[in-house]
Each structure stands twice: as structure tokens, then as C-alpha cells.
Design an enzyme around this catalytic site. Sequence first.
Site, short mmCIF file in Angstrom:
data_model
loop_
_atom_site.label_atom_id
_atom_site.label_comp_id
_atom_site.label_asym_id
_atom_site.label_seq_id
_atom_site.Cartn_x
_atom_site.Cartn_y
_atom_site.Cartn_z
N GLU A 280 41.18 38.44 6.72
CA GLU A 280 40.42 36.56 6.96
C GLU A 280 40.80 36.86 8.51
O GLU A 280 39.51 37.54 9.96
CB GLU A 280 40.98 36.10 6.61
CG GLU A 280 40.24 35.37 4.84
CD GLU A 280 38.97 35.33 5.28
OE1 GLU A 280 38.72 35.10 5.94
OE2 GLU A 280 38.53 36.14 3.55
N CYS B 296 39.55 33.26 0.84
CA CYS B 296 38.13 33.03 1.77
C CYS B 296 37.86 31.53 1.22
O CYS B 296 37.25 30.84 2.37
CB CYS B 296 37.08 33.88 0.67
SG CYS B 296 35.77 34.11 1.59
#
Length: 223
Positions: A208, A138
Site C-alpha cells: 500500500e 486495502c
Amino acid sequence: MSTKTLTEELWAAIEPVYAEILAHPFLAGLTDGTLPREAFRHFVVQDSHYLRDYARALAVCAAKAPGEQDVRAFADDAVGALAAEQGMHAEFLTAFGGSAEEAAAEPVLPTTRAYTSYLLATVYGGSFAEALGAVLPCYWIYARVGEALLAQGSPDPLYAKWISTYGDEAFQSVVRRVLALTDRLGEELSAAERRKVVGHFVTTSRYEWMFWDAAWRGERWPV
């Protein structure tokens, strides 16, 4: 013992995933301005849900961090994640004619729930190194994506603002700090421990991609 630094090993493990992320139509739509507003709203709402749990994950990283400086840094990042959720996302939601309170009342959708559940299980149940491997995509993928998209820009002011948040030097410097810690830590890990870190890093990198894809597809609970 690996001759690669840990960050080199980690990035090599996700190069195919990152290539798929950059090629995703959600990101292409951000830069050329064609991304449907509803897809971006989906992303913002789910990202608000995600960041609340990501802040908790960073707080656990702070609790497990080996040094006082790292404790402070991860605690600051946890606060920063919540500030992003409250600030930037509230601004985006206002642009859609809604509010942060309305977004908070919307359901946490399957990909978001799966990602945050994996993240929290890993940081609570694993070592500090495993926790770092899980939270790192992230930071790092957003930094790389922000950098790539910043070079292209966007004709849409809303999308350009999102891109600039992750492409600017302030965010990039935070990511460089976490990467430096990752390499310092990597020097102390056994081969078995490094494999665990790589495994978590690859898994959350895949999440993601799934997160952007869920927004692109307009994911909902099927039943």
C-alpha cells in the site's frame, strides 16, 4: 494462545508502516492541494488496474468463506470494487481529459503488477484466513487514511472527493464488518496460522505504501 485479538495483533505489526503512509508526501499533497495532477492521474490509472484484480481476489475470498453471510458479503464487495473502478475513476479520468478506455490501455506498472500478483497468489494458494490477511489492508488502511484525511479536508475539489469516498460512514461500516469477521476467525486459528495471516497482512500493507510512492515518483518500467 495470544491474549490479543487478531486485529490488535495485525495493527501492532504495521504501526511503523502506517506511520510512513500518513507521512508520505502524496497524502500530504492531497490535503493541502499541492499534489501534482500527473501524480494523481498515475494513481487513478494504476488503481483502476489494481481494483480489477482486487475484485477477483475478493471473489476468491467469497468462494472460500466459511459462512453463507460471509460469502454474500465478499461477493458484494467484489462487485463494489468493480463499481468503484467504473464509476469514481471514470469521473476522475474525465476530469483529466481522458477516458476509462484510454486508461485501461495503459500498461500495468511494476508496483501494481507486484502487488496484484502477490495478492492473487495468496488468495488462490492459501487458506481463507491467509486470503483475508492479504486483502485486509486495502480495506483497513484506506479506512484509516480516509478518516485521518477527512478531518483535514482539501482545498482541491477533486482531491476532496477522493478523500470523502473513503472517509464516509458507508465505507467505514464495511470495514468494521470485515474486522469483526477477522477477530471471529482469529479465535479459531493456531499460533502458526496466525503468523501466516500476520505475514501476508504486513506484506500487502507495505505494498500500500509502495503504491502511493510509485504514483509520487511517476514510476515507469525501466526497460
